[in-house]
Structures are given as C-alpha cells and as structure tokens.
Motif scaffolding. Sequence first.
Motif, PDB file in Angstrom:
ATOM      1  N   ALA A  10       0.839  -1.205   0.000  1.00 21.64           N
ATOM      2  CA  ALA A  10       0.000   0.000   0.000  1.00 21.64           C
ATOM      3  C   ALA A  10       0.874   1.256   0.000  1.00 21.64           C
ATOM      4  O   ALA A  10       0.584   2.235  -0.697  1.00 21.64           O
ATOM      5  CB  ALA A  10      -0.906  -0.009   1.234  1.00 21.64           C
ATOM      6  N   ALA A  11       1.958   1.225   0.777  1.00 27.09           N
ATOM      7  CA  ALA A  11       2.842   2.401   0.860  1.00 27.09           C
ATOM      8  C   ALA A  11       3.513   2.656  -0.485  1.00 27.09           C
ATOM      9  O   ALA A  11       3.665   3.809  -0.908  1.00 27.09           O
ATOM     10  CB  ALA A  11       3.889   2.170   1.952  1.00 27.09           C
ATOM     11  N   LYS A  12       3.921   1.610  -1.137  1.00 28.28           N
ATOM     12  CA  LYS A  12       4.611   1.759  -2.421  1.00 28.28           C
ATOM     13  C   LYS A  12       3.714   2.480  -3.437  1.00 28.28           C
ATOM     14  O   LYS A  12       4.132   3.422  -4.124  1.00 28.28           O
ATOM     15  CB  LYS A  12       5.002   0.380  -2.953  1.00 28.28           C
ATOM     16  N   ALA A  13       2.458   2.031  -3.501  1.00 27.03           N
ATOM     17  CA  ALA A  13       1.524   2.636  -4.457  1.00 27.03           C
ATOM     18  C   ALA A  13       1.251   4.099  -4.092  1.00 27.03           C
ATOM     19  O   ALA A  13       1.230   4.983  -4.967  1.00 27.03           O
ATOM     20  CB  ALA A  13       0.223   1.834  -4.475  1.00 27.03           C
ATOM     21  N   ALA A  14       1.077   4.376  -2.801  1.00 24.71           N
ATOM     22  CA  ALA A  14       0.772   5.756  -2.388  1.00 24.71           C
ATOM     23  C   ALA A  14       1.951   6.683  -2.679  1.00 24.71           C
ATOM     24  O   ALA A  14       1.773   7.786  -3.202  1.00 24.71           O
ATOM     25  CB  ALA A  14       0.439   5.784  -0.895  1.00 24.71           C
ATOM     26  N   VAL A  15       3.150   6.217  -2.360  1.00 25.86           N
ATOM     27  CA  VAL A  15       4.329   7.077  -2.555  1.00 25.86           C
ATOM     28  C   VAL A  15       4.600   7.295  -4.048  1.00 25.86           C
ATOM     29  O   VAL A  15       5.051   8.377  -4.449  1.00 25.86           O
ATOM     30  CB  VAL A  15       5.559   6.495  -1.823  1.00 25.86           C
ATOM     31  N   ALA A  16       4.301   6.298  -4.867  1.00 29.47           N
ATOM     32  CA  ALA A  16       4.498   6.481  -6.315  1.00 29.47           C
ATOM     33  C   ALA A  16       3.673   7.666  -6.811  1.00 29.47           C
ATOM     34  O   ALA A  16       4.139   8.486  -7.616  1.00 29.47           O
ATOM     35  CB  ALA A  16       4.117   5.203  -7.055  1.00 29.47           C
ATOM     36  N   ARG A  17       2.464   7.787  -6.291  1.00 30.23           N
ATOM     37  CA  ARG A  17       1.607   8.897  -6.727  1.00 30.23           C
ATOM     38  C   ARG A  17       2.125  10.230  -6.189  1.00 30.23           C
ATOM     39  O   ARG A  17       2.095  11.249  -6.869  1.00 30.23           O
ATOM     40  CB  ARG A  17       0.171   8.659  -6.270  1.00 30.23           C
ATOM     41  N   ILE A  18       2.596  10.194  -4.967  1.00 24.30           N
ATOM     42  CA  ILE A  18       3.139  11.431  -4.385  1.00 24.30           C
ATOM     43  C   ILE A  18       4.388  11.862  -5.162  1.00 24.30           C
ATOM     44  O   ILE A  18       4.559  13.040  -5.497  1.00 24.30           O
ATOM     45  CB  ILE A  18       3.463  11.214  -2.887  1.00 24.30           C
ATOM     46  N   ALA A  19       5.252  10.892  -5.440  1.00 29.22           N
ATOM     47  CA  ALA A  19       6.504  11.209  -6.142  1.00 29.22           C
ATOM     48  C   ALA A  19       6.213  11.785  -7.520  1.00 29.22           C
ATOM     49  O   ALA A  19       6.899  12.703  -7.994  1.00 29.22           O
ATOM     50  CB  ALA A  19       7.358   9.945  -6.253  1.00 29.22           C
ATOM     51  N   GLU A  20       5.177  11.261  -8.148  1.00 29.91           N
ATOM     52  CA  GLU A  20       4.788  11.782  -9.463  1.00 29.91           C
ATOM     53  C   GLU A  20       4.422  13.263  -9.345  1.00 29.91           C
ATOM     54  O   GLU A  20       4.843  14.102 -10.126  1.00 29.91           O
ATOM     55  CB  GLU A  20       3.565  10.987  -9.920  1.00 29.91           C
ATOM     56  N   ASP A  21       3.671  13.560  -8.306  1.00 29.21           N
ATOM     57  CA  ASP A  21       3.241  14.933  -8.104  1.00 29.21           C
ATOM     58  C   ASP A  21       4.416  15.844  -7.731  1.00 29.21           C
ATOM     59  O   ASP A  21       4.494  16.992  -8.169  1.00 29.21           O
ATOM     60  CB  ASP A  21       2.182  14.962  -6.995  1.00 29.21           C
ATOM     61  N   LEU A  22       5.328  15.307  -6.900  1.00 30.29           N
ATOM     62  CA  LEU A  22       6.471  16.120  -6.472  1.00 30.29           C
ATOM     63  C   LEU A  22       7.509  16.265  -7.578  1.00 30.29           C
ATOM     64  O   LEU A  22       8.394  17.121  -7.509  1.00 30.29           O
ATOM     65  CB  LEU A  22       7.160  15.479  -5.252  1.00 30.29           C
TER      66      LEU A  22
END
Length: 377
Positions: A357-369
């Motif tokens: 779950a963390a991997k998927a969430a951080v991937a989206r955050i990293a995309e935004d950042l």
Amino acid sequence: MGASADTGTDSAGVDSAGVDSAGVDAAETDVVVVGGGQAGLAAGYFLRRAKARFVVLDDRAEPGGAWGDYWDSLRLFSPAAHSPLPGWWMPEEPGREFPSARHVTDYLAEYERRYELPVRRPVAVKEVRRAGDRLEADTTAGTWRARHVISATGTWCRPYTPDVPGRELFEGRQLHTVEYRHSEDFAGQRVVVVGGGNSAAQILAELSEVAHTTWLTRRPPRLMPDDVDGRVLFEVATRRALGTADGDVGSLGDIVMVPSVRRARDRGVLKAQPMAERLTRTGVAWADGSELAADAIVWCTGFRPVLDHLAPLEPFDADGRIPLDGARSLREPRLHLLGYGDWTGPASATLIGAGRAAKAAVARIAEDLGTGRSRNR
Ligand code: FAD
C-alpha cells in the motif's frame, strides 16, 4: 536484534541524498507522515527511495507503534519470514515459529535505524489543515508545512466496545483488549471473553489456563485449519482485491490456530456461545432468561481508525468514511491514508501488506512532487 536477512533487491539507498538531514527539522518539507508504526515506516522507506524530503511524526516515546502495547503472550499469526516490511526480512525469533510482539517491536526499531528514517518522537499531530498550496500539521513540537500528508495513525488508540445494555450495571471488572497484559490477574476468576477474532481467541486461550472462561461471539467463530496461517489469509486478501478469490476461502479476521489456541481447542475450551443480550449487576443474561455470573468481562471487540487530527480537512462523507482513490483522499488529494484496514489497501493493516500500500501511495506522491529514483537533489 539477531541475524538479519537482506532481500538484496530493494535497498532504500540510505547513503543517497534522499533526506536532507539539515532540512528535516525545518518547518517546510515535501511530505509529513503522521504515525511511526509499521505503516508510517513503510511509507518512509519508499519516500526515501523516491528522494523526497519528509519527516515521520510519532506521538510515542519509543519505536514500534501499537506492537509495544500488545499483551505479553501475543504471537503473530504468520512466521517471521512472511511478515516483512519492504526491503528487509524480519529475522526469525529463536525458538519461535510465530514471533512475539516484543520481537516485532525490536524489528521496527531496527528498521528505523537501518534506513535512517527521520522519525521525530514524541510529537503528536494535533490537526492537519489547509494553508494555501500546502498542508499544515500543527503538532506538540511546532508546525510542519508540507505538500502532502500521509496519515498512518492506526486503530489501537481508539478501542471499540459495543453498546450492550446494562454495561454500567455490571459490578465486576470490564476491560478492553488494549488494557489486557497477562492472565495472572484473573487466576481463579470467572471471566467472559467477548469477540470472535484472533485477539479474543488468543486471550481466551491463555486465560482458560488459570480462570473459568466463557466465550461469547455474535457469529460462530471461524477457526482456520491447523495448517493455514496468516500467509494464506494475506494471499486471499490479495485475490479478493483483484477480484479473483473463489468461494469461501477465509479472511484476515478468521482465527489462526497458533500453538496456544490449538492447545485451548484440544482442552475443549474453545467453544463459543451466542452473544448475551445484556449485562446484569453480576454477569450476563440472554433473551431466554438464562444468566451467567462473572467476575470480569474482556471486550475483544475491535478498534476504529484514529482520524480526529484530519477533521479540519473535512475528508469525511455523510457516513463518516473517507472516500479514497487508492490511498488518496478524493476530497483532499494531498492527503493519503495508510494501514487502517482493507479500505486503505488489501491487507494494508498487516506487516506484509503495509509495504504494498505504501509503495503505491508514494508512487503517486513522487509523481506529483516530480521526484523519483533518478532525481538529483
Ligand atoms: P500503529 O502501529 O498503531 O502505529 C500508529 C502510530 O501512530 C502509533 O505509534 C500511534 O501512537 C501514532 N499516532 C496516532 N495518532 C497520532 C497523532 N495524532 N500524531 C502522532 N502520532 C500518532 N499484523 C500482522 O501483520 N501480523 C499479525 O500477526 C498481527 N497480529 C495482530 C494481533 C492483534 C491483537 C492486533 C490488534 C493486531 C495485529 N496485527 C497483525 C495488525 C497490526 O499489529 C496492526 O495493524 C499494526 O500495528 C498497525 O500498524 P499502523 O502503523 O497502521 O498503526
């Protein structure tokens, strides 16, 4: 902690410039993670890999999250090799197939050190609010501003006890799972254990060795076969999420026959009765008029997510739920939720599920950042 086993495949690159240590304590960062239990640490692992600037704020004095509060005899429902956070397998606990809570606490403390995760404790986040193009976390140690907030505050701090009539009448002792530590306090007593999950089964199993126990459940408890443990239940949760589970294959709430529970079954004490209708001054009573006297009632009746700090963001719908797209709030897309249960990702409240779950969430955050493994800072 003893010998460790690296996966060798998933290094977070702790020597990289993932976290600007000079900037960690600054009030401005990319991501604030609220909660430093297993879910918050899994998020930290992937945030580091994504080379994001972040801080993990945890209100406890010690590492380990809820694991530090569990009762002395609690055993994981999966062997160590099947309970890893991302990057580093949990070492075996000598002499135990199913590790103790203490072993998990040590593992999480070591995990923080190993990946040099910037956990600040004790720091309680009082509330998260909007502040222009940032989110602001108001804490007991100042205010952090961030572009994203991951909430990973768990459920342990919000125990749930059902509103059974007569609860205020009962003159014996009532306690919830969160207050239970060991069985000796109940030696020789008549104890009612309420709840149909793993907590109830494990607590009943050890209480039954020193006390006269009665087990009450709303539905007949589902005991897994002896050779099925948390590994299988995790796979089932995954197949369910993918829509490929077939038939009656069990779920993460089903009771895993860890050794103490198996022994209780073999002694004939693992027999549940239907839930009582009400409590009386001296015990419990059913609708047909029958009664049972008790000295203590242990409520193993679960938990609710700890979400009060998010109230200023108004992420809730009319039913009090937070609508999500994956782990991301639909009403506040800079807010992400991890670890609370299947609603924040299949099996995301387990050690092995937290990473996915963390991997998927951080991937989206990293995309935004605009960060990522290739980003040079
Ligand atoms: P937590 O561990 O609760 O961590 C959240 C952290 O956030 C805590 O330190 C909390 O104090 C902190 N916090 C809360 N609010 C704030 C705030 N406002 N500001 C700052 N910090 C805050 N899982 C398995 O994988 N295998 C098992 O065998 C297993 N057995 C279990 C047995 C029992 C009896 C229970 C109850 C659970 C079990 N689980 C098991 C599930 C697992 O222990 C929990 O789901 C897990 O600990 C939750 O991790 P978390 O990081 O989401 O929350």
